[in-house]
Design a protein around this motif. Structure first.
Motif: not given
Length: 296
Positions: A44-47, A193-203
């Motif tokens: 669920g994380g990233a760089t 984190y909000r940007r990541l959670v909002a991204d369908r591909a990342h989820v």
């Protein structure tokens, strides 16, 4: 996440590049000179999670951070290669192709399991391993049977990622998710984190990793780890109890364990300076290795 549109204002984007090494198109951040440190984020994380620690480490080392398949800006080429063994093999192949010979691998949470697995796979000499709130415990009892099956069901169900993103990506929900880890992040950290959670591909990539995750091949082999391992925990971690690292340390032949008071699961984001000081102490003596410059 869309490349390059969403990368323009991503942390440390000046060090970013994309590398096509099958089966994935990887997002890599690379800077500094000296022995190589490879940074692996958790599920669920990233760089972005290394935004405070990366610049500190790159003052003394050649530092490489990657987005795991399906996470952040790494585009997965094979959705079935998101488990521990597959990701370890694909990272090892990427490192070989790029000429990275890590003197140490640093992993957070589930990334710590990948770091240890990578340490067992890489050749002589094996890299030192640093784990941050290592997720090294399988679920027990009914949860051990139910959770993987539930994750597989969610990952296979159309629109699950869209529904999760819509439900969880509000500012208040993201703040609650982060607070639930025992960490306190600044507004910038919460916004990322909000940007990541909002991204369908990342989820979707996170769900794929969860659905394929198993430590069954790693945990019995911890006693084979010849290289030194430094396990760091945050006393306030409410996502992965510090006891998990203590149990792992008992199985590792050459382990050092240290707890940081008042820090939670995202300890390296909360206090990167304190984490960097401990890492530098653990890695003392390897800084005189061969230089390796980041690509221009």
């Amino acid at each position: 996440m869309r490349w390059p549109e969403d990368a323009a204002d991503w942390p440390l984007t000046e060090h970013s590049r994309r590398v096509l090494h099958r089966p994935h198109r990887w997002h890599v951040q690379e800077a500094g000179r000296g022995p190589t440190l490879l940074l692996i984020h958790g599920a669920g994380g990233a760089t972005h999670s290394w935004r405070g620690l990366f610049p500190l480490l790159s003052e003394r080392f050649h530092v490489v951070a990657v987005d795991l398949p399906g996470h952040g800006f790494t585009q997965p080429g094979a959705r079935g290669r998101s488990g521990l063994e597959s990701m370890t093999a694909d990272l090892a192949a990427l490192a070989a192709a790029e000429g990275w010979h890590p003197a140490a691998v640093i992993g957070h949470s589930a990334g710590a399991a990948i770091a240890l697995n990578l340490g067992l796979r890489l050749g002589d000499p094996a890299p030192r391993i640093v784990t941050l709130n290592a997720a090294l415990s399988n679920f027990e009892g009914v949860a051990g049977w139910l959770f993987p099956k539930l994750a597989k069901l969610l990952a296979a169900t159309p629109f699950t990622a869209d529904l999760f993103s819509a439900a969880a990506s509000s500012q208040s929900n993201v703040a609650r998710l982060i607070a639930g880890t025992g960490s306190q992040l600044d507004p910038e950290g919460l916004a990322l984190y909000r940007r990541l959670v909002a991204d369908r591909a990342h989820v979707d990539g996170t769900l794929a990793m969860m659905s394929q995750w198993s430590l069954d091949g790693l945990l019995p082999r911890l006693g084979e780890m010849s290289a030194p391992v430094f396990l760091m925990t945050g006393d306030a971690d409410s996502a992965v109890p510090p006891a998990v690292s203590r149990r792992a340390a008992e199985k590792l032949p050459n382990a050092r364990l240290e707890s940081l008071p008042s820090l939670g699961h995202l300890m390296h984001e909360e206090d990167p300076e304190a984490v960097a000081r401990l890492i530098f102490g653990f890695l003392e003596g390897i800084e005189g290795g061969p230089d390796c410059a980041a690509p221009q």
